[in-house]
Each structure stands twice: as structure tokens, then as C-alpha cells.
Design an enzyme around this catalytic site. Structure first.
Site, PDB file in Angstrom:
ATOM      1  N   LYS A 235       0.823  -1.202   0.000  1.00  0.00           N
ATOM      2  CA  LYS A 235       0.000   0.000   0.000  1.00  0.00           C
ATOM      3  C   LYS A 235       0.866   1.265   0.000  1.00  0.00           C
ATOM      4  CE  LYS A 235      -4.246  -1.506  -0.058  1.00  0.00           C
ATOM      5  NZ  LYS A 235      -5.102  -1.433   1.126  1.00  0.00           N
TER       6      LYS A 235
ATOM      7  N   LYS B 119      -8.290 -14.418 -13.482  1.00  0.00           N
ATOM      8  CA  LYS B 119      -9.125 -14.075 -12.332  1.00  0.00           C
ATOM      9  C   LYS B 119      -9.970 -12.835 -12.619  1.00  0.00           C
ATOM     10  CE  LYS B 119      -8.886 -13.111  -7.364  1.00  0.00           C
ATOM     11  NZ  LYS B 119      -8.005 -12.919  -6.193  1.00  0.00           N
TER      12      LYS B 119
ATOM     13  N   LYS C 202     -12.370  -6.323  -9.897  1.00  0.00           N
ATOM     14  CA  LYS C 202     -12.845  -4.960 -10.167  1.00  0.00           C
ATOM     15  C   LYS C 202     -11.768  -4.121 -10.842  1.00  0.00           C
ATOM     16  CE  LYS C 202     -15.981  -4.915  -6.161  1.00  0.00           C
ATOM     17  NZ  LYS C 202     -15.612  -6.210  -5.573  1.00  0.00           N
TER      18      LYS C 202
END
Length: 330
Positions: free
Chosen positions: A111, A194, A197
């Protein structure tokens, strides 16, 4: 009965990958365990969402999980921020969490790399908030994907550390719980392995029939087989995976035979597949729209779920305060 807890990220609409992965597993779990499913809105603050986005995302995800079959009479469904006791436990766990171990977690490093201008303390202490969510209900099992396994090990470490520091056997070490064979891996429409979103290759449960047909017709294919009984390349195998989940066995066998004898017409396959997916999603989509329009009902489900969650959470915090050495809350 063993307790199962799982967080639900409020990151937009559910797609077929979510449904055949986590959601169908949750539907089975709610009949077999004491389940707590929560919408992790505090976790979303690490990316600084707008207040309107938090409210909208929370209602959206609650409506969609209800539409898929999660039953508030069987499982406790609540919004994370409605259970304020989690924050107190989060504080206690942070006092015994060390900077070095938090900085080494993969989730923090990933992140921090993705949002270098927003490396906040919430990112750093994500594992302790996740541990507080889990340990608050002294959960025995936590369904997680591989990307969360390191954070699960951190939760077990924090449970052991608390028990050792205070000389108690209070927190159980939560077990990572596989979704099992019921959780299918649903591929993306772009030929990738896969559905997701962020990849832009998803079929959402709330998509209307026109959108579904358009997306399916754009699915990646090739020029077709040239040798009988040849191995299907990934994009084609992906289409057959969709046939397995949405179509009848007869339909699957028809197109499988056509592929094996080199007479397959991908346009025909896609048209049939699109109609079968429309039929699969239609009743769920209808329920999603009904629940989404009934804000009072969604608020009642969240409120009643929070009441049940807080009843148990308050007992945990009361005991933790006593163990740590604080007086009962005045």
C-alpha cells in the site's frame, strides 16, 4: 458452536467471482457456525474516501449480500464503525505491537508503494485493527485469501503476546479458514485467470441484461481449434468455466463436443452463455434493487446487527480492561 468472523470490504458492487468465491461459502457457513460478518468501513479510511462514498458503499454492499442470501436471522451482520469497542481493543493491541514487525508486513509495503503520498498510520497498523476485529469475538476461524495470511499470522501473534504478557489464556489463536471446494475461481472476460474490479473484466450481479450481453460478446477468443481434441488455451477454457457455472450440462457438452471436433462457433457460444448468465443473475439483481431502494430496512438490519455484536464485544472489552488493570468503565 465455533465462531467464524469475516470482514467485507466496501469496495463497490459484487461480481460473479465474489459470488462463487466468498459469498456462496458464507451462505454455507451461516448454517454451520456462529457467524459474524462485518462491513469494514474503518479499514477504508486508509485511502481517505469521501463521507458520501462510505455511506453509499456500506448500503450497497449490505443490500447485495442480503440479496445473495445472507440471513440476519442466522448470522450477525454489522458495520464495523457501529461497534466502538473494537477501537479500545485496537488501542490495547497497538500498545504491544512493534514498529519493526508492522513495517515488515507485505500489506503495508504494497500500500505504501501504491499511495506514496498517503502513507498514514492506519496503513501501518492495519494488522492490529484486523486483529481487533477478530479477537473481539474470540473467533476460532477466519475465512481469508492468501493475500491476508500474513495478517492472520500477526493476529495469532498478538493473541499469544497478550496472553503471555498478562499471564492468561484469554484469546484463542484464530485459524485461517479455507473457503474449500465450494469456492470457485472465476476467470476474467479478458482472458486472464481471475475476475476482479481493478482489472475491468468483471460481470457484476447488478448488471442489467444489455450490459451482460455486451460484456460477454467482447470476451477474448481465438481463431478456433485446428486439431480435434486439442487442449483449450486459457481464454477459451475461461469461457467453458462460465458455461459450467451458468449453463446446463447439456449446453456445456454440446459446445465441448463442437470444440473437440473443430466445428465450434464462438459467436453462438457467447450468445448462449450471455443468456444463461442473464438468467442466473436476474433473481439476484431483482433482490439487489429491492433492498437498495429500502433504506429503512437496511438501516434496521445494520442497527440490529450492531446491537448483537456490541453485546458480545462489550463483554470482551470488560474482561480485557480487567486483565490489563483498568477499572470497569464508569
Amino acid at each position: 458452536m465455533e465462531t467464524v468472523l469475516s470482514g467485507i470490504r466496501p469496495t463497490g458492487n459484487l461480481h460473479l467471482g465474489n459470488y462463487f468465491g466468498a459469498v456462496k461459502s458464507f451462505l454455507k457457513m451461516q448454517n454451520e457456525y456462529d457467524c459474524y460478518f462485518f462491513i469494514a468501513d474503518w479499514h477504508s479510511l486508509t485511502t481517505h474516501p469521501h463521507p458520501d462514498d462510505i455511506v453509499k458503499s456500506t448500503r450497497t454492499i449490505l443490500a447485495e449480500y442480503l440479496a445473495c442470501g445472507l440471513d440476519p436471522e442466522k448470522a450477525t451482520l454489522y458495520v464495523q464503525s457501529d461497534v466502538r469497542e473494537v477501537l479500545e481493543l485496537y488501542l490495547y493491541l497497538n500498545m504491544n505491537a512493534y514498529l519493526g514487525e508492522l513495517e515488515r508486513t507485505t500489506s503495508f509495503k504494497d500500500k505504501a508503494r501504491k499511495q506514496p503520498n498517503n502513507v498514514n498510520a492506519g496503513l501501518l497498523t492495519y494488522p492490529t485493527l484486523m486483529a481487533a476485529d477478530i479477537l473481539m469475538f474470540r473467533a476460532n476461524k477466519v475465512p481469508v485469501g492468501k493475500d491476508q495470511e500474513q495478517n492472520m499470522e500477526m493476529a495469532r501473534k498478538f493473541a499469544r503476546r497478550f496472553n503471555q504478557i498478562y499471564g492468561v489464556d484469554f484469546f484463542p489463536e484464530p485459524e485461517s479458514f479455507s473457503f474449500g471446494p465450494e469456492a470457485l475461481k472465476i476467470p476474467g472476460l479478458d482472458g486472464s485467470g481471475k475476475m476482479g474490479k481493478s482489472e475491468g473484466n468483471a460481470l457484476y450481479l447488478v448488471d442489467d441484461p444489455k450490459v451482460i450481453r455486451k460484456k460477454v460478446m467482447r470476451a477474448v477468443t481465438d481463431s478456433g481449434p485446428t486439431e480435434p481434441n486439442s487442449t483449450k488455451p486459457e481464454p477459451i477454457e475461461n469461457l467453458f468455466t462460465f458455461l459450467r457455472i451458468a449453463s446446463s450440462q447439456e449446453t456445456y457438452d454440446y459446445f465441448d463436443e463442437a470444440y473437440n471436433n473443430c466445428t465450434i462457433r464462438y459467436g453462438d457460444l457467447k450468445k448462449q452463455l450471455a443468456e444463461d448468465i442473464v438468467a442466473l443473475c436476474a433473481p439476484i439483481r431483482e433482490r439487489i434493487l429491492e433492498y437498495s431502494a429500502d433504506v429503512d430496512f437496511l438501516e434496521r438490519v445494520a442497527r440490529e446487527g450492531a446491537e448483537r455484536a456490541r453485546e458480545r464485544a462489550s463483554k470482551t472489552v470488560k474482561e480485557v480492561r480487567s486483565i490489563v488493570g483498568f477499572q470497569p468503565q464508569r
